[in-house]
Every structure is written in C-alpha cells, then in structure tokens.
Motif scaffolding. Structure first.
Motif, mmCIF file in Angstrom:
data_model
loop_
_atom_site.group_PDB
_atom_site.id
_atom_site.type_symbol
_atom_site.label_atom_id
_atom_site.label_comp_id
_atom_site.label_asym_id
_atom_site.label_seq_id
_atom_site.Cartn_x
_atom_site.Cartn_y
_atom_site.Cartn_z
ATOM 1 N N VAL A 45 0.850 -1.252 0.066
ATOM 2 C CA VAL A 45 -0.009 0.250 0.112
ATOM 3 C C VAL A 45 0.902 1.296 0.104
ATOM 4 O O VAL A 45 1.662 1.220 1.011
ATOM 5 C CB VAL A 45 -1.379 -0.116 1.071
ATOM 6 C CG1 VAL A 45 -2.084 1.138 0.933
ATOM 7 C CG2 VAL A 45 -1.866 -1.409 1.235
ATOM 8 N N VAL A 46 0.781 1.849 -0.894
ATOM 9 C CA VAL A 46 2.005 2.892 -1.168
ATOM 10 C C VAL A 46 0.995 4.516 -0.806
ATOM 11 O O VAL A 46 1.284 4.984 -0.729
ATOM 12 C CB VAL A 46 2.326 2.787 -2.415
ATOM 13 C CG1 VAL A 46 3.243 2.135 -2.792
ATOM 14 C CG2 VAL A 46 1.756 2.702 -4.089
ATOM 15 N N THR A 95 -11.551 3.630 -0.453
ATOM 16 C CA THR A 95 -11.655 2.872 -1.736
ATOM 17 C C THR A 95 -12.616 1.737 -1.062
ATOM 18 O O THR A 95 -13.285 1.026 -1.806
ATOM 19 C CB THR A 95 -10.191 3.031 -3.118
ATOM 20 O OG1 THR A 95 -9.701 1.794 -2.560
ATOM 21 C CG2 THR A 95 -10.553 4.336 -3.975
ATOM 22 N N ALA A 96 -11.606 1.215 0.044
ATOM 23 C CA ALA A 96 -11.537 0.121 0.093
ATOM 24 C C ALA A 96 -11.083 0.042 1.685
ATOM 25 O O ALA A 96 -12.476 -0.768 2.348
ATOM 26 C CB ALA A 96 -10.067 -0.809 -0.691
ATOM 27 N N ARG A 121 -10.016 -6.382 2.485
ATOM 28 C CA ARG A 121 -10.684 -6.031 1.397
ATOM 29 C C ARG A 121 -9.725 -5.253 0.081
ATOM 30 O O ARG A 121 -10.647 -5.527 -1.020
ATOM 31 C CB ARG A 121 -11.969 -4.217 1.777
ATOM 32 C CG ARG A 121 -13.069 -5.036 2.815
ATOM 33 C CD ARG A 121 -13.500 -3.962 3.287
ATOM 34 N NE ARG A 121 -14.256 -4.087 4.493
ATOM 35 C CZ ARG A 121 -15.143 -3.107 4.938
ATOM 36 N NH1 ARG A 121 -15.490 -1.724 4.474
ATOM 37 N NH2 ARG A 121 -15.958 -2.892 5.408
ATOM 38 N N VAL A 122 -8.789 -5.061 0.429
ATOM 39 C CA VAL A 122 -8.263 -5.053 -1.309
ATOM 40 C C VAL A 122 -7.977 -6.067 -1.969
ATOM 41 O O VAL A 122 -7.935 -6.182 -2.159
ATOM 42 C CB VAL A 122 -7.007 -4.089 -0.619
ATOM 43 C CG1 VAL A 122 -5.671 -3.890 -2.143
ATOM 44 C CG2 VAL A 122 -7.283 -2.659 -0.463
ATOM 45 N N ALA A 167 -4.508 -2.580 -9.669
ATOM 46 C CA ALA A 167 -4.685 -1.820 -8.434
ATOM 47 C C ALA A 167 -4.568 -0.704 -7.987
ATOM 48 O O ALA A 167 -4.218 0.047 -6.607
ATOM 49 C CB ALA A 167 -3.020 -2.607 -7.912
ATOM 50 N N SER A 168 -4.391 0.814 -9.205
ATOM 51 C CA SER A 168 -3.525 1.682 -8.535
ATOM 52 C C SER A 168 -4.358 2.361 -8.190
ATOM 53 O O SER A 168 -4.471 3.546 -7.760
ATOM 54 C CB SER A 168 -3.352 2.488 -10.618
ATOM 55 O OG SER A 168 -2.099 1.816 -10.854
ATOM 56 N N GLN A 169 -6.214 2.043 -8.670
ATOM 57 C CA GLN A 169 -7.120 2.891 -8.284
ATOM 58 C C GLN A 169 -7.898 2.322 -6.209
ATOM 59 O O GLN A 169 -8.135 2.811 -5.598
ATOM 60 C CB GLN A 169 -8.061 2.904 -8.800
ATOM 61 C CG GLN A 169 -9.225 0.267 -8.773
ATOM 62 C CD GLN A 169 -9.831 0.542 -9.366
ATOM 63 O OE1 GLN A 169 -11.063 0.893 -9.800
ATOM 64 N NE2 GLN A 169 -9.690 -1.277 -10.153
ATOM 65 N N TYR A 170 -6.526 1.736 -6.040
ATOM 66 C CA TYR A 170 -6.912 1.012 -4.850
ATOM 67 C C TYR A 170 -5.972 1.773 -4.025
ATOM 68 O O TYR A 170 -5.184 1.261 -2.176
ATOM 69 C CB TYR A 170 -6.614 -0.123 -4.032
ATOM 70 C CG TYR A 170 -7.906 -0.996 -4.544
ATOM 71 C CD1 TYR A 170 -9.390 -0.753 -4.369
ATOM 72 C CD2 TYR A 170 -7.683 -1.829 -5.695
ATOM 73 C CE1 TYR A 170 -10.368 -1.087 -4.943
ATOM 74 C CE2 TYR A 170 -9.304 -2.429 -6.768
ATOM 75 C CZ TYR A 170 -10.332 -2.030 -6.512
ATOM 76 O OH TYR A 170 -11.297 -2.072 -6.176
#
Length: 287
Positions: free
Chosen positions: A109-110, A118-119, A124-125, A169-172
């Motif tokens: 997670v960055v 978002t999550a 959940r991610v 994955a970028s959207q999270y």
C-alpha cells in the motif's frame, strides 16, 4: 463540612480524567504501520506513509503523534509487503490444453489515504484484487502455448501479468511488487476426458436450469388459465343461474353414472323414482 467531597478524591478524579485525555490524545505509530487520521470519518492526513528508498528507523515518520480525541480516529494500514494467493486457476492455452495454475502476487500500500477511501482495509483490497489477478492471469496465459511456461518466455509472461494487474491496483493506492507462477499442471487423468466430463456437467446443469424454468413457466401459465377459467365461469353463472344449476347437475350425472376412470365398467345399478328431485334436469325442469 457535611456532604462535601474530600479534596483527595477530587484531585484523584481530575488526575484520572487528565490521564484518560492524554491517552486519547497520544498514539505511537510503529515502523511497520501507516496511520490515516479520520476527522469525523473524513480523511485529513497520513502519517508514516511509505516512501521509495526510505530506511527504517531513520527517515520514517514513526513515533509519537497527537490527535484530537473523540473527533479524530486512526486507521492503521500495514506498511509491509502483503500477499495474494491463487490456487488451481483453470486456464485454456492456445494449444487447447486445460491447465491448473497456482500463482501469487505481492503488493504494498503506497497511498494509504486512497486505500482507506476506496476499500477500507488491506483484507478488502486483497479480496478485490484476487479476481482481477485471476482475470489477468487467464488473459495472458490464454495467448500462449503450454510450452511457453517451461521456457525463458515465462519471465515475460509474469511481467505482463504484473503490468495488467497494476492497472487495476492503482485505483486502490496499491503497488504490485511481484507476480510469480508457482506451477502449472495438466488436470489429473486424461486431459481430453476431463474436458469432456466438464462439458457434460455444464450441459447437465444448463438442462436442469432450462427444465426448472420451464416448469416454473408452466405453473404460472396453468395458474393464470385456471384463474381466467374461474372468472369466466363466475361471470357466466352470474348471468344465468338456471344454466349454472344445469351445468352442476350434468357434472354430477357424469360422476355418478360414468365415473372418473377410463376403464369404468358401469356395473353399479341405481334405482330412482322418476319424480326424484335429483333427476329434475332429465325432465327439463330446473325449478
């Protein structure tokens, strides 16, 4: 003074209240965690966010922080690399071989603020990325023959899967660190027989679904027809009561003299007087 609270109790209560306020205000951010501060459930800032090239214990933002008690809440986000596992993923290669593939992806997670919005949590991610990982895996392996997984081309395959998964994955707020295929095997037994069995099972399930839908539609149609027939009978009987009596008498005669079964022999004998009220319809008198 009678009824007054002793001063030591007052000082003790004040000390406890101050201690509670201090505990609610101060928090310690570990090296392995990122802290997202929510003020009235709205994200306001991030503490100890992951940075490329940082050294633990030197350039991180871990340590003691202060926040508003009651008004602000801390959401902890793991700063370490996390895993997503895929087991027995079915893949059809270009040479028409059905494979069972086991793979895993590692992510970090960055952007914890985006991840929380978002999550909510890392779990959940992972749940959101797992089906996307499976889709990227099947899309890439479906372009290649089985032999490509046994050659140096395997590295290119995994890089393409990682790039495809990263787009989702970028959207999270997540960075895909690595993707690896643990093994890709043919199903147990004959591949052709396994494929035929799966096709037969799918067709049986489809036939069962069609049959169930047909029975449901038949019941609905039958119920609508019965309701319509009952409505027609009711309207007819209301218009002509004598016809209703005649129709009911004919129904009764058929049940009495003929019976329900097709093989009825008519062996029963009934002796009635010509003036019997039951036979009034034979006399043409309904009243």
């Amino acid at each position: 003074m009678t009824g007054s609270i002793p001063r030591p109790i007052i000082w003790g209560g004040a000390a406890l209240a101050l201690l509670f306020l201090l505990i609610s205000t101060i928090a310690i951010v570990p090296e392995t965690k990122q802290a997202v501060i929510l003020r009235f459930e709205q994200p306001v800032r991030t503490i100890n966010q992951w940075q490329r090239g940082e050294q633990f214990g030197r350039t991180t933002g871990a340590g003691i922080i202060a926040h508003w008690p009651l008004a602000e809440r801390i959401v902890w986000v793991d700063k370490r690399v996390l895993d997503i596992d895929l087991e027995n993923q079915p893949v059809l290669s270009t040479d028409q071989l059905r494979l069972e593939v086991d793979a895993f992806a590692r992510f970090r997670v960055v952007d914890p603020l985006r991840m929380v919005v978002t999550a909510g949590t890392e779990t959940r991610v992972a749940d959101q990325l797992r089906p996307l990982f499976g889709s990227a895996l099947r899309a890439e392996l479906g372009k290649r023959p089985f032999a490509a997984l046994l050659s140096p081309e395997r590295t290119t395959v995994m890089d393409n899967i990682q790039a495809g998964l990263q787009r989702y994955a970028s959207q999270y707020g997540v960075q895909i660190v690595d993707v690896r295929i643990k093994h890709a095997d043919l199903p147990d037994g004959s591949p052709l027989q396994s494929a035929l069995n799966r096709m037969a099972t799918a067709r049986q399930q489809e036939a069962t679904t069609i049959r169930a839908n047909g029975q449901k539609d038949a019941q609905i149609i039958r119920a609508d027809a019965d309701a319509r027939a009952a409505e027609i009978y009711a309207n007819s009987f209301n218009k002509d009561a004598q016809f209703y009596d005649f129709w009911r008498a004919m129904q009764s005669y058929r049940q009495t003299f003929i019976g329900n079964g097709r093989d009825a022999q008519g062996d029963t004998s009934i002796i009635l007087s010509p003036d019997n009220d039951y036979l009034r319809e034979f006399r043409g008198k309904s009243r």
